[in-house]
Design a protein around this motif. Structure first.
Motif, PDB file in Angstrom:
ATOM      1  N   ALA A  31      15.597  12.249   7.940  1.00  0.00           N
ATOM      2  CA  ALA A  31      15.057  11.645   6.709  1.00  0.00           C
ATOM      3  C   ALA A  31      15.155  12.529   5.466  1.00  0.00           C
ATOM      4  O   ALA A  31      14.962  13.749   5.524  1.00  0.00           O
ATOM      5  CB  ALA A  31      13.595  11.256   6.923  1.00  0.00           C
ATOM      6  N   GLU A  32      15.426  11.868   4.384  1.00  0.00           N
ATOM      7  CA  GLU A  32      15.403  12.481   3.049  1.00  0.00           C
ATOM      8  C   GLU A  32      13.964  12.387   2.519  1.00  0.00           C
ATOM      9  O   GLU A  32      13.236  11.454   2.860  1.00  0.00           O
ATOM     10  CB  GLU A  32      16.411  11.704   2.163  1.00  0.00           C
ATOM     11  CG  GLU A  32      16.492  12.146   0.715  1.00  0.00           C
ATOM     12  CD  GLU A  32      15.373  11.604  -0.146  1.00  0.00           C
ATOM     13  OE1 GLU A  32      15.003  12.266  -1.120  1.00  0.00           O
ATOM     14  OE2 GLU A  32      14.849  10.520   0.168  1.00  0.00           O
ATOM     15  N   TYR A  33      13.599  13.321   1.643  1.00  0.00           N
ATOM     16  CA  TYR A  33      12.200  13.462   1.233  1.00  0.00           C
ATOM     17  C   TYR A  33      11.551  12.195   0.643  1.00  0.00           C
ATOM     18  O   TYR A  33      10.458  11.791   1.067  1.00  0.00           O
ATOM     19  CB  TYR A  33      12.069  14.614   0.212  1.00  0.00           C
ATOM     20  CG  TYR A  33      10.637  14.871  -0.181  1.00  0.00           C
ATOM     21  CD1 TYR A  33       9.772  15.551   0.671  1.00  0.00           C
ATOM     22  CD2 TYR A  33      10.128  14.407  -1.389  1.00  0.00           C
ATOM     23  CE1 TYR A  33       8.452  15.759   0.330  1.00  0.00           C
ATOM     24  CE2 TYR A  33       8.808  14.612  -1.740  1.00  0.00           C
ATOM     25  CZ  TYR A  33       7.976  15.292  -0.873  1.00  0.00           C
ATOM     26  OH  TYR A  33       6.659  15.486  -1.210  1.00  0.00           O
ATOM     27  N   ASN A  34      12.198  11.569  -0.350  1.00  0.00           N
ATOM     28  CA  ASN A  34      11.543  10.433  -1.030  1.00  0.00           C
ATOM     29  C   ASN A  34      11.242   9.288  -0.067  1.00  0.00           C
ATOM     30  O   ASN A  34      10.207   8.625  -0.185  1.00  0.00           O
ATOM     31  CB  ASN A  34      12.415   9.897  -2.174  1.00  0.00           C
ATOM     32  CG  ASN A  34      12.456  10.844  -3.358  1.00  0.00           C
ATOM     33  OD1 ASN A  34      11.586  11.692  -3.510  1.00  0.00           O
ATOM     34  ND2 ASN A  34      13.488  10.701  -4.189  1.00  0.00           N
TER      35      ASN A  34
ATOM     36  N   MET B 255      16.948   6.908  -5.802  1.00  0.00           N
ATOM     37  CA  MET B 255      17.379   8.196  -5.273  1.00  0.00           C
ATOM     38  C   MET B 255      16.638   8.367  -3.964  1.00  0.00           C
ATOM     39  O   MET B 255      15.415   8.529  -3.950  1.00  0.00           O
ATOM     40  CB  MET B 255      17.009   9.357  -6.217  1.00  0.00           C
ATOM     41  CG  MET B 255      17.629  10.719  -5.811  1.00  0.00           C
ATOM     42  SD  MET B 255      16.918  11.492  -4.378  1.00  0.00           S
ATOM     43  CE  MET B 255      18.339  11.681  -3.317  1.00  0.00           C
ATOM     44  N   GLY B 256      17.408   8.359  -2.882  1.00  0.00           N
ATOM     45  CA  GLY B 256      16.756   8.535  -1.598  1.00  0.00           C
ATOM     46  C   GLY B 256      17.654   8.172  -0.446  1.00  0.00           C
ATOM     47  O   GLY B 256      18.663   7.498  -0.612  1.00  0.00           O
TER      48      GLY B 256
ATOM     49  N   HIS C 196      12.367   9.036  13.970  1.00  0.00           N
ATOM     50  CA  HIS C 196      13.325   8.728  12.894  1.00  0.00           C
ATOM     51  C   HIS C 196      12.635   8.341  11.589  1.00  0.00           C
ATOM     52  O   HIS C 196      13.282   7.856  10.660  1.00  0.00           O
ATOM     53  CB  HIS C 196      14.241   7.576  13.330  1.00  0.00           C
ATOM     54  CG  HIS C 196      14.972   7.866  14.588  1.00  0.00           C
ATOM     55  ND1 HIS C 196      14.528   7.430  15.819  1.00  0.00           N
ATOM     56  CD2 HIS C 196      16.094   8.580  14.808  1.00  0.00           C
ATOM     57  CE1 HIS C 196      15.353   7.849  16.745  1.00  0.00           C
ATOM     58  NE2 HIS C 196      16.318   8.550  16.166  1.00  0.00           N
ATOM     59  N   TYR C 197      11.323   8.572  11.510  1.00  0.00           N
ATOM     60  CA  TYR C 197      10.529   8.099  10.377  1.00  0.00           C
ATOM     61  C   TYR C 197      11.203   8.435   9.034  1.00  0.00           C
ATOM     62  O   TYR C 197      11.493   9.590   8.722  1.00  0.00           O
ATOM     63  CB  TYR C 197       9.118   8.724  10.421  1.00  0.00           C
ATOM     64  CG  TYR C 197       8.192   8.170   9.363  1.00  0.00           C
ATOM     65  CD1 TYR C 197       7.544   6.952   9.544  1.00  0.00           C
ATOM     66  CD2 TYR C 197       7.984   8.857   8.177  1.00  0.00           C
ATOM     67  CE1 TYR C 197       6.713   6.430   8.556  1.00  0.00           C
ATOM     68  CE2 TYR C 197       7.156   8.350   7.184  1.00  0.00           C
ATOM     69  CZ  TYR C 197       6.531   7.133   7.384  1.00  0.00           C
ATOM     70  OH  TYR C 197       5.710   6.625   6.406  1.00  0.00           O
ATOM     71  N   GLY C 198      11.464   7.408   8.254  1.00  0.00           N
ATOM     72  CA  GLY C 198      12.047   7.614   6.920  1.00  0.00           C
ATOM     73  C   GLY C 198      13.564   7.610   6.892  1.00  0.00           C
ATOM     74  O   GLY C 198      14.173   7.786   5.835  1.00  0.00           O
ATOM     75  N   GLN C 199      14.193   7.364   8.028  1.00  0.00           N
ATOM     76  CA  GLN C 199      15.665   7.318   8.029  1.00  0.00           C
ATOM     77  C   GLN C 199      16.156   6.015   7.394  1.00  0.00           C
ATOM     78  O   GLN C 199      15.609   4.932   7.652  1.00  0.00           O
ATOM     79  CB  GLN C 199      16.189   7.396   9.472  1.00  0.00           C
ATOM     80  CG  GLN C 199      17.706   7.417   9.550  1.00  0.00           C
ATOM     81  CD  GLN C 199      18.232   7.375  10.983  1.00  0.00           C
ATOM     82  OE1 GLN C 199      17.472   7.186  11.942  1.00  0.00           O
ATOM     83  NE2 GLN C 199      19.532   7.560  11.132  1.00  0.00           N
ATOM     84  N   THR C 200      17.176   6.119   6.560  1.00  0.00           N
ATOM     85  CA  THR C 200      17.836   4.912   6.055  1.00  0.00           C
ATOM     86  C   THR C 200      19.033   4.693   6.974  1.00  0.00           C
ATOM     87  O   THR C 200      19.977   5.481   6.965  1.00  0.00           O
ATOM     88  CB  THR C 200      18.333   5.106   4.603  1.00  0.00           C
ATOM     89  OG1 THR C 200      19.050   6.335   4.525  1.00  0.00           O
ATOM     90  CG2 THR C 200      17.202   5.125   3.596  1.00  0.00           C
ATOM     91  N   LYS C 201      18.975   3.657   7.778  1.00  0.00           N
ATOM     92  CA  LYS C 201      20.008   3.477   8.805  1.00  0.00           C
ATOM     93  C   LYS C 201      20.912   2.304   8.455  1.00  0.00           C
ATOM     94  O   LYS C 201      20.424   1.234   8.067  1.00  0.00           O
ATOM     95  CB  LYS C 201      19.310   3.222  10.141  1.00  0.00           C
ATOM     96  CG  LYS C 201      20.228   3.338  11.325  1.00  0.00           C
ATOM     97  CD  LYS C 201      19.447   3.323  12.609  1.00  0.00           C
ATOM     98  CE  LYS C 201      20.409   3.353  13.773  1.00  0.00           C
ATOM     99  NZ  LYS C 201      19.720   3.137  15.031  1.00  0.00           N
TER     100      LYS C 201
END
Ligand code: BDR
Ligand code: CA
Length: 327
Positions: free
Chosen positions: A171-174, A157-158, A280-285
């Motif tokens: 970015a999403e939290y997880n 989940m993320g 963009h830290y934590g972005q799933t690209k």
């Protein structure tokens, strides 16, 4: 022959984690080998008792392990996740559940050691579900990458491929909480282990209504009452913080994508890269190249509610058939 699916749940409970764990425990096809806790929504001393509360509530014998108290890059720096991180889940991290807990199921093994031990015991048989930051999984990879390649699947989940983030615009939290950990997981495992992301694209396509939660509260016995209690605080926060009436129960939806794959309305194969630069830290690209993960993009609300109710109150099938008929 034991045909149950062997499951490990890595989690930071969390109201939606709590709903997810209850659903997973109710799924007869699941053999939950362990619940592994990680700092995220709240500090480890808050989230671990919540996992213990849930196994006691359901009177199950599932080992609960303590995992990482901070993100990967902070290990050894004496930094631990504070308890005031995210108020969304309430002071106790589980919406004032009021449940007692004991250390009956508390394991003395660390989460990553437990994970590795179980994979060695059941190579290529375990489905790992992560409902929090990926710190424990990254630590297990750093300890023994070859063993981790013998997971059967990982469902995370993320992330968010198209939708705006819920923690930063990207970015999403997880994933944001420990992007380095997620980067390690994707880089080291995605080519060998089937990996699915249930991110905000999918979870926000389905909103659980007050009526649906109320029905569970009225008809679902002790379990339903607990869900109604913890979700009323969750829904209140959604309204006052996001102006959303109802509940997007991310972690629950993630578990239901596994117990009831028919709830997935749209999925996509993408090449996922985790962004680590400041902005963009934590972005799933999704980037060019051979796809390495599956992303759930849309969830079917009617099917999901039906599946959830069937797990939470199977004895009420007639009522569920009437109110949420199979399509
Ligand atoms: C995720 O972040 C946490 O607050 C929730 O428990 C969920 O796992 C949603 O972004
Ligand atoms: Ca969570």
């Amino acid at each position: 022959m034991d045909k149950k699916r062997k499951i490990l749940i890595d989690t930071d409970p969390g109201i939606d984690d709590g709903c997810a764990i209850l659903a997973a425990m109710a799924c007869e096809q699941f053999d939950i080998l362990g619940i592994l806790c990680v700092a995220g929504n709240k500090s480890l001393p808050v989230v671990t008792p919540n996992a213990l509360r849930l196994v006691d509530f359901e009177q199950r014998n599932i080992p609960v392990c303590v995992g990482s108290a901070c993100k990967l890059k902070e290990i050894g720096m004496g930094i631990v996740q504070e308890n005031d991180g995210v108020e969304f889940h309430g002071a106790d991290g589980m919406g004032g559940s009021g449940l007692d807990y004991s250390n009956r199921c508390l394991s003395d093994m660390k989460a990553w050691d437990f994970m590795l031990e179980k994979i060695k015991e059941y190579p290529d048989e375990i489905d790992l579900i992560t409902l929090g930051p990926l710190t424990n999984v990254a630590l297990a990879i750093q300890k023994d990458k070859e063993t981790m390649k013998h997971l059967r699947s990982i469902t995370v989940m993320g992330g968010s491929f198209e939708r705006k983030g819920n923690t930063t615009p990207y970015a999403e939290y997880n994933i944001w909480f420990d992007a380095e950990a997620c980067d390690i997981v994707v880089k080291e495992l995605a080519d060998d282990v089937k990996m699915t992301f249930v991110g905000l694209d999918g979870t926000h396509s389905c909103v659980i209504s007050y009526d649906e939660v109320t029905l569970l509260g009225y008809e679902g016995g002790k379990r339903g009452e607990l869900l109604q209690k913890i979700l009323s605080s969750y829904m209140r926060n959604y309204w006052f913080k996001d102006g959303l009436l109802g509940a997007v129960i991310h972690d629950l939806f993630t578990v239901l994508c596994i117990t009831n794959p028919e709830v997935i309305k749209e999925e996509r194969r993408v090449r996922c890269e985790i962004q680590l630069d400041d902005e963009h830290y934590g972005q799933t690209k999704a980037v060019e190249g051979k796809p390495n993960v599956r992303a759930v993009m849309k969830i079917d609300h009617q099917k999901l509610v039906r599946a959830w109710m069937m797990l939470m109150m199977p004895e009420k099938q007639e009522l569920i058939d009437r109110m949420f008929p199979e399509a």
